[in-house]
Scaffold this motif. Sequence first.
Motif, PDB file in Angstrom:
ATOM      1  N   ASP A  61       0.826  -1.215   0.000  1.00 14.53           N
ATOM      2  CA  ASP A  61       0.000   0.000   0.000  1.00 14.53           C
ATOM      3  C   ASP A  61       0.859   1.263   0.000  1.00 14.53           C
ATOM      4  OD1 ASP A  61       1.059  -0.104   2.529  1.00 14.53           O
ATOM      5  OD2 ASP A  61      -0.878  -0.067   3.580  1.00 14.53           O
ATOM      6  N   GLU A  62       2.098   1.143  -0.509  1.00 19.67           N
ATOM      7  CA  GLU A  62       3.013   2.283  -0.486  1.00 19.67           C
ATOM      8  C   GLU A  62       2.442   3.500  -1.193  1.00 19.67           C
ATOM      9  OE1 GLU A  62       5.392  -1.470  -0.140  1.00 19.67           O
ATOM     10  OE2 GLU A  62       3.752  -0.752  -1.409  1.00 19.67           O
ATOM     11  N   GLY A  63       1.794   3.269  -2.335  1.00 21.48           N
ATOM     12  CA  GLY A  63       1.268   4.381  -3.116  1.00 21.48           C
ATOM     13  C   GLY A  63       0.100   5.074  -2.440  1.00 21.48           C
ATOM     14  N   ILE A  64      -0.833   4.297  -1.885  1.00 18.96           N
ATOM     15  CA  ILE A  64      -1.998   4.904  -1.252  1.00 18.96           C
ATOM     16  C   ILE A  64      -1.595   5.648   0.013  1.00 18.96           C
ATOM     17  CG2 ILE A  64      -2.670   2.916   0.165  1.00 18.96           C
ATOM     18  CD1 ILE A  64      -5.035   5.230  -1.809  1.00 18.96           C
ATOM     19  N   ARG A  65      -0.602   5.123   0.733  1.00 22.90           N
ATOM     20  CA  ARG A  65      -0.123   5.846   1.908  1.00 22.90           C
ATOM     21  C   ARG A  65       0.526   7.157   1.493  1.00 22.90           C
ATOM     22  NH1 ARG A  65       3.805   3.522   4.230  1.00 22.90           N
ATOM     23  NH2 ARG A  65       3.985   1.496   3.211  1.00 22.90           N
ATOM     24  N   ALA A  66       1.220   7.145   0.373  1.00 24.35           N
ATOM     25  CA  ALA A  66       1.801   8.386  -0.141  1.00 24.35           C
ATOM     26  C   ALA A  66       0.701   9.367  -0.546  1.00 24.35           C
ATOM     27  CB  ALA A  66       2.700   8.091  -1.336  1.00 24.35           C
ATOM     28  N   ALA A  67      -0.364   8.849  -1.152  1.00 25.76           N
ATOM     29  CA  ALA A  67      -1.483   9.712  -1.551  1.00 25.76           C
ATOM     30  C   ALA A  67      -2.118  10.381  -0.347  1.00 25.76           C
ATOM     31  CB  ALA A  67      -2.525   8.885  -2.308  1.00 25.76           C
ATOM     32  N   LEU A  68      -2.329   9.622   0.721  1.00 25.64           N
ATOM     33  CA  LEU A  68      -2.917  10.182   1.934  1.00 25.64           C
ATOM     34  C   LEU A  68      -1.978  11.203   2.575  1.00 25.64           C
ATOM     35  CD1 LEU A  68      -4.408   6.881   3.402  1.00 25.64           C
ATOM     36  CD2 LEU A  68      -5.689   8.796   2.425  1.00 25.64           C
ATOM     37  N   ARG A  69      -0.691  10.936   2.513  1.00 21.43           N
ATOM     38  CA  ARG A  69       0.286  11.891   3.054  1.00 21.43           C
ATOM     39  C   ARG A  69       0.285  13.177   2.242  1.00 21.43           C
ATOM     40  NH1 ARG A  69       6.848  10.830   3.430  1.00 21.43           N
ATOM     41  NH2 ARG A  69       7.412  12.958   4.096  1.00 21.43           N
ATOM     42  N   ILE A  70       0.188  13.038   0.935  1.00 18.71           N
ATOM     43  CA  ILE A  70       0.126  14.230   0.074  1.00 18.71           C
ATOM     44  C   ILE A  70      -1.100  15.062   0.405  1.00 18.71           C
ATOM     45  CG2 ILE A  70      -0.197  15.007  -2.321  1.00 18.71           C
ATOM     46  CD1 ILE A  70       1.480  12.512  -3.136  1.00 18.71           C
ATOM     47  N   ARG A  71      -2.242  14.403   0.656  1.00 16.89           N
ATOM     48  CA  ARG A  71      -3.469  15.124   1.025  1.00 16.89           C
ATOM     49  C   ARG A  71      -3.262  15.935   2.297  1.00 16.89           C
ATOM     50  NH1 ARG A  71      -7.759  15.893  -2.138  1.00 16.89           N
ATOM     51  NH2 ARG A  71      -9.330  15.212  -0.654  1.00 16.89           N
ATOM     52  N   ARG A  72      -2.457  15.396   3.217  1.00 18.79           N
ATOM     53  CA  ARG A  72      -2.216  16.105   4.480  1.00 18.79           C
ATOM     54  C   ARG A  72      -1.169  17.203   4.333  1.00 18.79           C
ATOM     55  NH1 ARG A  72      -1.792  10.774   6.320  1.00 18.79           N
ATOM     56  NH2 ARG A  72       0.472  11.066   6.541  1.00 18.79           N
ATOM     57  N   GLU A  73      -0.051  16.878   3.683  1.00 26.73           N
ATOM     58  CA  GLU A  73       1.099  17.772   3.673  1.00 26.73           C
ATOM     59  C   GLU A  73       1.139  18.730   2.485  1.00 26.73           C
ATOM     60  OE1 GLU A  73       4.618  15.426   4.020  1.00 26.73           O
ATOM     61  OE2 GLU A  73       3.953  14.418   5.868  1.00 26.73           O
ATOM     62  N   HIS A  74       0.418  18.397   1.416  1.00 31.39           N
ATOM     63  CA  HIS A  74       0.390  19.238   0.215  1.00 31.39           C
ATOM     64  C   HIS A  74      -1.067  19.429  -0.218  1.00 31.39           C
ATOM     65  CE1 HIS A  74       4.788  18.692  -0.327  1.00 31.39           C
ATOM     66  NE2 HIS A  74       4.549  17.451   0.098  1.00 31.39           N
ATOM     67  N   PRO A  75      -1.854  20.142   0.585  1.00 35.24           N
ATOM     68  CA  PRO A  75      -3.298  20.243   0.325  1.00 35.24           C
ATOM     69  C   PRO A  75      -3.680  20.877  -0.999  1.00 35.24           C
ATOM     70  CG  PRO A  75      -2.594  21.819   1.998  1.00 35.24           C
ATOM     71  CD  PRO A  75      -1.442  20.895   1.784  1.00 35.24           C
TER      72      PRO A  75
END
Length: 217
Positions: A61-75
């Motif tokens: 799930d590396e990609g989806i975790r990155a997507a969720l992190r992007i939503r938080r850190e790069h709104p």
Amino acid sequence: MRIAIAEDSTLLREGIVQLLAAEGHEVVASVADAESLMAALASDEPDLVIVDVRMPPDFVDEGIRAALRIRREHPSVAVLVLSQHVERRYASELLLDGRGGVGYLLKDRVSDIAGFLDAIVRVAEGGVAFDPEVIRRLIADRSGPDQGVGDLSEREAAVLELMAEGHSNASIAERLFVSQSGVEKHINTIFTKLGLAAGSGVNRRVLAVLAHLDQAD
């Protein structure tokens, strides 16, 4: 539009790069893993990120975790997730903050070039784009009414499903053979039944879709 792509399949990644370039978009990063994607965003934020769910090193799930992190850190960065299969538990997570600018498509949809490009534009402009198969799976898995979704009429449920797929009011009207004003009335009724008040500071359309997706949880 400036776009970053994270996809471990070289053939698919390069195909998307060429497709986007032909449409006049600028691909600012084309990488094969989530770590490289996050490094690219740290130095230069694009308008949109296209990311695979499963990537190296573990292909879990590396990609989806990155997507969720992007939503938080790069709104300000829109996120379009690509997946080989329906990973339904992630759909609502991508919408939990009540913002748009997010999509979830199966990789098979990339072959529908017009539809894929349309989804990219919708997501980049702050809308949502969920694969019809994802929506069908979520509906099939739902266990009962929740948050007022069970109170929707058959037509209202159909309107909400098309909203979840990312269709505009005009597109919904065309598909359901009703007037656009009729669609707007249905949507307002949906908002009322789901308790989504105007002026709440969040995207009511996105929250309605979230309520729809939560049926599967």
